[in-house]
Design a protein around this motif. Structure first.
Motif, PDB file in Angstrom:
ATOM      1  N   ASN A 122       7.655  44.206  18.564  1.00  0.00           N
ATOM      2  CA  ASN A 122       7.241  45.141  19.610  1.00  0.00           C
ATOM      3  C   ASN A 122       6.775  46.479  19.040  1.00  0.00           C
ATOM      4  O   ASN A 122       5.681  46.935  19.373  1.00  0.00           O
ATOM      5  CB  ASN A 122       8.348  45.337  20.641  1.00  0.00           C
ATOM      6  CG  ASN A 122       7.887  46.150  21.821  1.00  0.00           C
ATOM      7  OD1 ASN A 122       6.758  46.030  22.263  1.00  0.00           O
ATOM      8  ND2 ASN A 122       8.753  46.997  22.339  1.00  0.00           N
ATOM      9  N   SER A 127       3.363  46.303  17.539  1.00  0.00           N
ATOM     10  CA  SER A 127       2.267  46.128  18.492  1.00  0.00           C
ATOM     11  C   SER A 127       1.919  47.414  19.231  1.00  0.00           C
ATOM     12  O   SER A 127       0.754  47.732  19.420  1.00  0.00           O
ATOM     13  CB  SER A 127       2.628  45.053  19.510  1.00  0.00           C
ATOM     14  OG  SER A 127       2.881  43.833  18.851  1.00  0.00           O
ATOM     15  N   LYS A 128       2.937  48.130  19.679  1.00  0.00           N
ATOM     16  CA  LYS A 128       2.704  49.367  20.439  1.00  0.00           C
ATOM     17  C   LYS A 128       4.008  50.140  20.543  1.00  0.00           C
ATOM     18  O   LYS A 128       5.095  49.583  20.392  1.00  0.00           O
ATOM     19  CB  LYS A 128       2.193  49.054  21.838  1.00  0.00           C
ATOM     20  CG  LYS A 128       3.210  48.302  22.682  1.00  0.00           C
ATOM     21  CD  LYS A 128       2.708  48.023  24.062  1.00  0.00           C
ATOM     22  CE  LYS A 128       3.790  47.256  24.816  1.00  0.00           C
ATOM     23  NZ  LYS A 128       3.460  47.033  26.190  1.00  0.00           N
ATOM     24  N   HIS A 139      -0.563  50.057  14.904  1.00  0.00           N
ATOM     25  CA  HIS A 139      -1.096  50.213  16.256  1.00  0.00           C
ATOM     26  C   HIS A 139      -2.617  50.319  16.207  1.00  0.00           C
ATOM     27  O   HIS A 139      -3.313  49.788  17.073  1.00  0.00           O
ATOM     28  CB  HIS A 139      -0.542  51.473  16.926  1.00  0.00           C
ATOM     29  CG  HIS A 139       0.939  51.498  17.057  1.00  0.00           C
ATOM     30  ND1 HIS A 139       1.616  52.643  17.379  1.00  0.00           N
ATOM     31  CD2 HIS A 139       1.889  50.541  16.914  1.00  0.00           C
ATOM     32  CE1 HIS A 139       2.906  52.400  17.432  1.00  0.00           C
ATOM     33  NE2 HIS A 139       3.099  51.122  17.149  1.00  0.00           N
ATOM     34  N   GLU A 194      -2.938  42.181  17.947  1.00  0.00           N
ATOM     35  CA  GLU A 194      -1.519  41.835  17.894  1.00  0.00           C
ATOM     36  C   GLU A 194      -1.208  40.788  16.823  1.00  0.00           C
ATOM     37  O   GLU A 194      -0.205  40.874  16.131  1.00  0.00           O
ATOM     38  CB  GLU A 194      -1.039  41.375  19.258  1.00  0.00           C
ATOM     39  CG  GLU A 194       0.460  41.291  19.345  1.00  0.00           C
ATOM     40  CD  GLU A 194       0.940  41.054  20.757  1.00  0.00           C
ATOM     41  OE1 GLU A 194       0.891  39.892  21.212  1.00  0.00           O
ATOM     42  OE2 GLU A 194       1.343  42.035  21.407  1.00  0.00           O
ATOM     43  N   GLN A 231      -1.229  42.487  13.509  1.00  0.00           N
ATOM     44  CA  GLN A 231      -0.082  43.391  13.424  1.00  0.00           C
ATOM     45  C   GLN A 231       1.174  42.618  13.039  1.00  0.00           C
ATOM     46  O   GLN A 231       1.912  43.016  12.133  1.00  0.00           O
ATOM     47  CB  GLN A 231       0.133  44.108  14.764  1.00  0.00           C
ATOM     48  CG  GLN A 231      -0.959  45.085  15.104  1.00  0.00           C
ATOM     49  CD  GLN A 231      -0.965  45.465  16.568  1.00  0.00           C
ATOM     50  OE1 GLN A 231      -0.640  44.667  17.449  1.00  0.00           O
ATOM     51  NE2 GLN A 231      -1.357  46.701  16.845  1.00  0.00           N
ATOM     52  N   ILE A 232       1.410  41.513  13.701  1.00  0.00           N
ATOM     53  CA  ILE A 232       2.605  40.711  13.441  1.00  0.00           C
ATOM     54  C   ILE A 232       2.532  40.075  12.055  1.00  0.00           C
ATOM     55  O   ILE A 232       3.541  39.995  11.346  1.00  0.00           O
ATOM     56  CB  ILE A 232       2.809  39.656  14.546  1.00  0.00           C
ATOM     57  CG1 ILE A 232       3.071  40.358  15.886  1.00  0.00           C
ATOM     58  CG2 ILE A 232       3.960  38.717  14.201  1.00  0.00           C
ATOM     59  CD1 ILE A 232       2.996  39.448  17.088  1.00  0.00           C
TER      60      ILE A 232
END
Length: 80
Positions: free
Chosen positions: A17, A20-21, A37, A42, A45-46
């Motif tokens: 989380n 992601s943001k 961010h 996403e 990012q992960i």
């Protein structure tokens, strides 16, 4: 297409989380998650969880927990 079902991602799932943001909208200026961010993707990012050393992930987790504790006092969280 890579899988998110890796041991390292599972062990660090609590960082998905914040990668992601920011759950509080605008992150604090010293937030270590800001570069992630800015990726605006996403999946990418992960995937970064796999590439970062565990020590760095642990530092980011520590920062996130302390930040959450402070921001919960002054901001409304948007976790969804």
């Amino acid at each position: 297409m890579s899988s998110f079902n890796t041991k390292k991602i599972r062990q660090n799932a609590d960082l998905v989380n914040p990668m992601s943001k920011c759950p509080f909208g605008v992150p604090v200026s010293e937030c270590p998650f800001i570069p992630f961010h800015e990726m605006n993707n996403e999946r990418k990012q992960i995937e970064q969880i796999e590439t970062l050393p565990q020590e760095k992930l642990d530092e980011m987790r520590k920062f996130h927990r302390a930040c959450m504790k402070e921001l919960m006092k002054t901001r409304k969280a948007n976790f969804l």
